[in-house]
Design a protein around this motif. Structure first.
Motif, short mmCIF file in Angstrom:
data_model
loop_
_atom_site.label_atom_id
_atom_site.label_comp_id
_atom_site.label_asym_id
_atom_site.label_seq_id
_atom_site.Cartn_x
_atom_site.Cartn_y
_atom_site.Cartn_z
N GLY A 210 -23.10 -9.70 -27.91
CA GLY A 210 -23.92 -10.89 -27.97
C GLY A 210 -23.24 -12.07 -28.62
O GLY A 210 -23.44 -13.22 -28.20
N SER A 211 -22.43 -11.82 -29.63
CA SER A 211 -21.76 -12.92 -30.34
C SER A 211 -20.83 -13.70 -29.42
O SER A 211 -20.84 -14.93 -29.40
N GLY A 212 -20.03 -12.98 -28.64
CA GLY A 212 -19.13 -13.65 -27.71
C GLY A 212 -19.88 -14.39 -26.62
O GLY A 212 -19.49 -15.49 -26.21
N ILE A 213 -20.97 -13.79 -26.15
CA ILE A 213 -21.77 -14.42 -25.09
C ILE A 213 -22.35 -15.74 -25.57
O ILE A 213 -22.26 -16.78 -24.89
N ASN A 321 -16.05 -5.32 -23.08
CA ASN A 321 -15.95 -5.02 -24.50
C ASN A 321 -15.98 -6.31 -25.30
O ASN A 321 -16.20 -7.39 -24.75
N GLN A 322 -15.74 -6.20 -26.59
CA GLN A 322 -15.83 -7.39 -27.44
C GLN A 322 -14.82 -8.45 -27.02
O GLN A 322 -15.14 -9.64 -26.98
N GLN A 323 -13.59 -8.03 -26.71
CA GLN A 323 -12.57 -9.01 -26.34
C GLN A 323 -12.94 -9.75 -25.05
O GLN A 323 -12.81 -10.96 -24.95
N LEU A 324 -13.41 -9.00 -24.05
CA LEU A 324 -13.81 -9.63 -22.80
C LEU A 324 -15.02 -10.53 -23.00
O LEU A 324 -15.16 -11.57 -22.34
N SER A 325 -15.90 -10.15 -23.92
CA SER A 325 -17.05 -10.99 -24.23
C SER A 325 -16.59 -12.30 -24.85
O SER A 325 -17.06 -13.39 -24.48
N ASN A 326 -15.64 -12.22 -25.77
CA ASN A 326 -15.11 -13.44 -26.40
C ASN A 326 -14.40 -14.33 -25.39
O ASN A 326 -14.46 -15.56 -25.47
#
Length: 484
Positions: A210-213, A321-326
């Motif tokens: 959610g943070s990256g989104i 994942n988190q990296q792709l979200s960011n």
């Protein structure tokens, strides 16, 4: 290609493409000179018939301009009043041939280079300096970074015009299955390429995904109100321009479309049905998009209660994942209200490279569980192979090198193996969540009497890893289940 800030992947790609072109076109410099000399000899009689020395100078300028263009130098092209077709740049010729479809390169211009535009210049001034792509002179450029080369091939079937694959355009495509995808490979990287919706956006849940989104939604100009169970996580986004919602009900009541991304079925239900939950803020016309990875029964129940209050519902779990979200490179699987899916197009472009519409509610949940079942099983197999290599006296690094040169080569494989080799299990995708998805996928198989023996075996390994206190580590920590 792994960077924290949004949009760097596109910038890295541009940098590497230009480096590739400079090197390969440099090799063709000799042939370019020869071709220019041949043309000069063919036109020598015409040149001698022109006493004006200015014409000769323009000829020389044209030849030099073509050589510099082929070498990848971003200098301004020299113009000329000559009527010879060869004196015009590929870009100008493409513009003059108006009947051809926009963006489609001429068939006879296979050496078309990337035109330097104000957009590219702007990106060059950005954080591209952090990307180091410097293959040695002794190895082919295309093999210097196999992951980047694989990325280029995956984007286009014609590497000679690969710049088209990274210009980020919205594309709607219908498949035989009836599913629809909205694709924009790295849409977050082209400044101003997304026109944000004028609807007010809400977002519930600021975990790894959610943070990256939310960060990408804000950077692309969306108006976002956030809420998180741990309120302190909202502070950073408030500083970036987000608004703060005190409860899920308040966020839903003040926003047009509210997204939610939480950990599991229980959290998803509590968010909607709990005190001051989403359901209390739903009224006719309000839209709710659940991006959590849950089972089909849970998402169907949520859809029914939302619609019963006059709301509109869309499920949209994300693969990544988190990296792709960011990086804004998630893959979004959506199902439910088709109109709401289309209303979310600018949001989906900001947060992901591709989104698929899969039909009725429940289909996206099922597909997401299958995708994560494959991923989780693959991770367990990687860990098993590395431990077997170790106990038989083989080099784990050599095994990784071999795999990276074969058909299994992928960024996922390389990242997870590097985690294991370095003993770094900082969570990019929590181990406890991949185990949850395996469990739900196995239950999905049971519901239709379909065997899932590989997923069941992998699930047991993850359960052992959880017993070894690896739940809050990355999924690659499943490796530790094999060495204890």
């Amino acid at each position: 290609m792994i960077k924290i800030n949004k949009g760097k992947r596109f910038q890295q790609a541009v940098d590497a493409v230009e480096e590739f072109l400079r090197r390969t076109k440099g090799k063709d410099q000799t042939s370019s000179h020869t071709s220019a000399d041949d043309k000069s000899r063919r036109n020598s009689s015409e040149e001698r018939s022109r006493p004006n020395s200015g014409d000769e100078k323009r000829k020389l300028s044209l030849t030099e301009g073509k050589v510099k263009k082929n070498m990848g130098e971003g200098k301004k092209r020299v113009s000329s009043g000559s009527t010879e077709r060869g004196s015009k740049s590929p870009l100008k010729r493409a513009q003059e041939q108006s009947p051809r479809k926009r963006g489609r390169p001429p068939k006879d211009e296979k050496d078309l280079t990337i035109p330097e535009s104000s957009t590219v210049k702007g990106m060059m001034a950005g954080p591209m300096a952090a990307f180091k792509w410097q293959p040695t002179a002794s190895e082919p450029v295309k093999d210097a970074d196999p992951h980047f080369h694989h990325f280029l091939l995956s984007q286009t079937e014609k590497p000679a015009v690969c710049y088209q694959a990274i210009t980020k355009k919205l594309k709607i495509c219908e498949e035989e299955t009836g599913s629809t995808s909205i694709q924009a490979a790295d849409s977050t990287a082209v400044n101003g390429s997304i026109t944000p919706t004028d609807k007010k956006i809400g977002f519930l849940g600021l975990g790894l995904m959610g943070s990256g989104i939310v960060s990408n939604l804000l950077k692309m100009g969306h108006t976002v109100t956030v809420w998180n169970r741990t309120a302190e996580k909202c502070d950073l986004f408030i500083q970036e321009g987000a608004r703060l919602g005190r409860t899920p009900a308040e966020v839903v009541s003040t926003c047009d479309i509210t997204f939610a991304c939480v950990s599991d079925p229980k959290a998803a239900k509590d968010l909607v049905l709990g005190p001051s939950g989403v359901l209390q803020g739903i009224r006719p016309g309000k839209c709710y998009v659940d991006m959590s990875t849950v089972d089909a029964d849970t998402v169907t129940e949520l859809a029914q209660v939302i619609v019963s209050r006059g709301g509109r519902f869309l499920e949209a779990p994300v693969s990544g994942n988190q990296q792709l979200s960011n990086d804004g490179m998630l893959v979004i699987l959506a199902a439910g209200d088709r109109g709401l899916y289309e209303d979310c197009s600018s949001c989906f472009q900001a947060m992901g490279k591709t989104s698929f519409f899969l039909g009725e509610v429940g289909n996206a949940a099922k597909m997401m569980l299958i995708v994560n079942m494959v991923q989780g099983s693959f991770m367990a197999t990687i860990a098993e192979g590395l431990t077997l290599a170790q106990v038989t006296g083989q080099s784990q690094q050599t095994l990784l090198d071999i795999l990276n040169q074969g058909q299994l080569a992928s960024i996922f494989l390389d990242q997870k193996c590097q985690n294991i080799l370095q003993g770094n299990f900082k969570p990019d995708f929590y181990l406890k969540y991949i185990q949850k998805d395996l469990r739900l996928a196995i239950a999905l198989g049971d519901a239709v009497n379909h065997p899932t023996p590989m997923a069941a075996a992998a699930n047991e390994v993850y359960k052992r890893a959880k017993a070894l206190d690896q739940s809050d580590n990355d999924m690659s920590a499943v490796y530790r289940a094999y060495i204890h």
